[in-house]
Design a protein around this motif. Structure first.
Motif, mmCIF file in Angstrom:
data_model
loop_
_atom_site.group_PDB
_atom_site.id
_atom_site.type_symbol
_atom_site.label_atom_id
_atom_site.label_comp_id
_atom_site.label_asym_id
_atom_site.label_seq_id
_atom_site.Cartn_x
_atom_site.Cartn_y
_atom_site.Cartn_z
ATOM 1 N N THR A 96 26.451 63.937 -13.249
ATOM 2 C CA THR A 96 26.104 62.764 -12.459
ATOM 3 C C THR A 96 24.794 62.929 -11.707
ATOM 4 O O THR A 96 24.006 61.993 -11.643
ATOM 5 C CB THR A 96 27.207 62.449 -11.437
ATOM 6 N N ALA B 160 22.136 60.197 -12.047
ATOM 7 C CA ALA B 160 21.850 59.307 -10.917
ATOM 8 C C ALA B 160 20.375 59.383 -10.555
ATOM 9 O O ALA B 160 19.750 58.373 -10.216
ATOM 10 C CB ALA B 160 22.704 59.681 -9.717
ATOM 11 N N ALA C 125 26.989 57.317 -11.718
ATOM 12 C CA ALA C 125 25.539 57.317 -11.898
ATOM 13 C C ALA C 125 24.943 55.990 -11.469
ATOM 14 O O ALA C 125 23.889 55.954 -10.834
ATOM 15 C CB ALA C 125 25.193 57.618 -13.353
ATOM 16 N N PHE D 287 25.335 55.781 -7.434
ATOM 17 C CA PHE D 287 24.466 56.723 -6.732
ATOM 18 C C PHE D 287 23.021 56.575 -7.159
ATOM 19 O O PHE D 287 22.117 56.916 -6.403
ATOM 20 C CB PHE D 287 24.972 58.144 -6.916
ATOM 21 N N GLY D 288 22.811 56.036 -8.367
ATOM 22 C CA GLY D 288 21.448 55.752 -8.806
ATOM 23 C C GLY D 288 20.772 54.775 -7.866
ATOM 24 O O GLY D 288 19.592 54.928 -7.547
ATOM 25 N N LEU E 240 27.547 62.780 -2.486
ATOM 26 C CA LEU E 240 28.073 62.812 -3.856
ATOM 27 C C LEU E 240 29.216 63.817 -3.963
ATOM 28 O O LEU E 240 30.250 63.535 -4.573
ATOM 29 C CB LEU E 240 26.950 63.173 -4.827
#
Lengths: 268, 293
Positions: free
Chosen positions: B43, B47, B149, B152-153, B209
């Motif tokens: 991830t 991300a 992803a 949090f992206g 995260l």
């Protein structure tokens, strides 16, 4: 069934007033709006309780962490470390099962296993730790001149704290504290997914949104409704905190007044 | 696991514990720690890639692309995160099935949403109805990673967008004065310099995260939270060789300690990286390092 009837039946469903059975088929948009909105009662309840009580503990923790006495400093540091360093989700689980084990020791702990008290306590401690760290940071960045001026005018002890240190600390911490408040309201959605049972299907907004999404296999209606409610709550928080912010900064020249900046953060 | 575990009833406390903690089911919980680490390992870069794309799009000179980037950041950040997790897992699943449905069964004439059901043709099901168990599990994990992803992206995009704007304007002007094209300015000046401004935000994000990984449980993956609940529950002698009361509290205490250690170690490592990155930068941190040396 008309929409008004639905509101009368389900408007207070989340606190156990009204129709007992949740709708099972032919979900109308009105039912989804009403039930999810009814669940928001819990989110607002948890958020408000934790915010109001957490504020005082946060002040104490911040003062403790800034103190030179290790007897006050160490416990505060550990308190902040434990609650900020671990996921809130796990804290909920741990607290729930801890209360469950205590229940067998003494019936006093009965109410602790239900969400209204147990989850509120976890949220209270959690937000106290997060805002304690914010207040601590603000305490360290109080301009040296302010405290020197207070000394020069003969302020000392509690008077100095109440009139100078504390208001300045709040003024400096307020933008970050606003974010923490928004963040806390978002975190309340975790309660019913973490062990605490939704007794007789009395749950919060996300609980009902999830219920509808599971039943209809269509996430595109309930979750946007939930999002809408939360955006509303966020706007209310920003307005209220903005008013307080204005009051805290009222003695400053117009230009240098701290504007509230929206910096949304995320899950803890 | 150990030779002496053949008859648990006769064992002393320490030996019993050693045997208990190495049963097959406990191996599953240790493996699921691996799942969490795997999730983080996949991830975090994913991300970051989403974030980089989002931030680049947001500062693009092409207006629709800029709107797309800004919209992505604003929408995902404005809404409670858990709602997003729950939403994306179903939404992505239905999206993939719908795409496959359109491709594989073009002559299907019924609507896809029939009342409370989402119906696609059998060939478009994901995973296929006759697929093995591990395919189902991997698919679930894949959806979870993609959801993480995406969410949090958006946060990473916000951090990187701010970092790109924090690079001193003079640096870019100098690059332009040397005749670099916008593309060269971006890749040779802006991107290498932005990391030092992005790191505090990114390390904060990394912590968040880590603390978001237990939410895997809500996405239906058999992770540590799932196993802690399973293993901790009271067991009677009828079903297991190791009967015990309700130990879920202790299992979650162990998880709490695990996460505390994890965040603490990350904090120390990230501090080191920050020191490294500040070295020789035109920031107050870099200046302090120069003076100390």
């Amino acid at each position: 069934m008309s929409c008004l009837q639905t509101i009368a039946d389900y408007g207070l469903r989340s606190i156990g007033i009204g129709e007992r059975l949740l709708p099972r088929e032919d979900f109308t948009l009105c039912q989804q709006f009403t039930l999810i909105g009814s669940g928001m009662i819990w989110n607002v309840y948890f958020g408000l309780i934790a915010l109001l009580t957490g504020f005082f503990l946060a002040t104490a923790v911040a003062l403790g962490k800034a103190s030179s006495n290790p007897l006050a400093r160490k416990p505060s540091e550990w308190f902040i470390f434990v609650f900020r360093g671990s996921p809130l989700f796990i804290q909920f689980f741990f607290a729930y099962f801890a209360f469950l084990s205590l229940k067998s020791v003494s019936p006093i702990f009965d109410p602790f296993t239900s969400a209204w008290l147990g989850a509120a306590i976890v949220l209270f401690l959690n937000t106290a730790a997060y805002s304690g760290e914010i207040f601590y940071g603000a305490l360290l960045s109080i301009p040296k001149g302010d405290t020197e001026a207070a000394d020069a005018y003969g302020f000392s002890g509690l008077t100095k704290f109440r009139k100078i240190t504390w208001p300045t600390m709040l003024r400096l911490a307020w933008p970050a504290y606003t974010n923490e408040a928004i963040f806390l309201f978002h975190a309340t959605t975790l309660v019913y997914f973490s062990g605490f049972p939704a007794w007789r299907q009395k749950g919060d907004a996300l609980y009902y949104a999830n219920y509808f999404a599971d039943k209809t296999f269509n996430p595109f209606v309930p979750y946007p409704i939930l999002a809408g409610y939360f955006i509303l709550v966020t706007l209310v928080i920003i307005t209220v905190f903005g008013l307080v912010n204005r009051r805290l900064n009222r003695h400053l020249p117009q230009e240098s007044r701290g504007r509230l900046k929206m910096r949304m953060n995320l899950i803890r | 696991m150990f030779g002496f575990c053949a008859d648990p009833d006769t064992l002393g406390n320490v030996a019993w514990m050693a045997c208990y903690l190495t049963t097959g089911k406990h191996m599953a919980i240790y493996l699921s720690v691996g799942t969490v680490l795997l999730l983080l390992a996949i991830t975090a870069p994913a991300a970051l890639a989403f974030g980089f794309a989002g931030a680049s799009a947001a500062r693009s000179r092409i207006l629709p692309l800029s709107w797309l980037g800004r919209g992505y950041i604003a929408v995902v950040r404005g809404v409670p995160d858990i709602a997003f997790f729950l939403f994306f897992v179903i939404a992505l699943d239905q999206f993939f099935e719908w795409i496959r449905h359109e491709v594989k069964c073009p002559d299907w004439d019924q609507p896809i949403r029939q009342g409370n059901d989402f119906v696609v043709c059998a060939e478009a099901k994901l995973p296929l109805g006759n697929a093995a168990q591990w395919v189902h599990e991997t698919y679930g994990f894949f959806l979870a990673v993609l959801t993480f992803a995406i969410v949090f992206g958006a946060f990473a995009a916000n951090v990187l967008y701010g970092a790109m704007r924090a690079v001193p304007r003079a640096q870019m002007e100098t690059a332009e004065a040397y005749g670099m094209s916008p593309r060269q300015c971006y890749w040779r000046i802006l991107v290498p310099q932005m990391w030092v401004y992005a790191l505090p935000g990114l390390s904060n994000l990394w912590m968040v995260l880590i603390k978001a990984t237990p939410l895997l449980f809500l996405l239906g993956v058999e992770d540590i939270v799932y196993w802690a609940r399973e293993l901790g529950g009271a067991k009677t002698a009828r079903f297991t060789d190791y009967p015990h009361g309700d130990w879920r509290m202790w299992y979650f205490l162990a998880l709490l300690v695990f996460y505390l250690l994890f965040t603490r170690v990350s904090e120390i490592v990230l501090d080191r990286i920050m020191k490294r990155l500040t070295h020789g930068q035109a920031t107050s941190g870099g200046e302090a390092q120069r003076k100390a040396a």
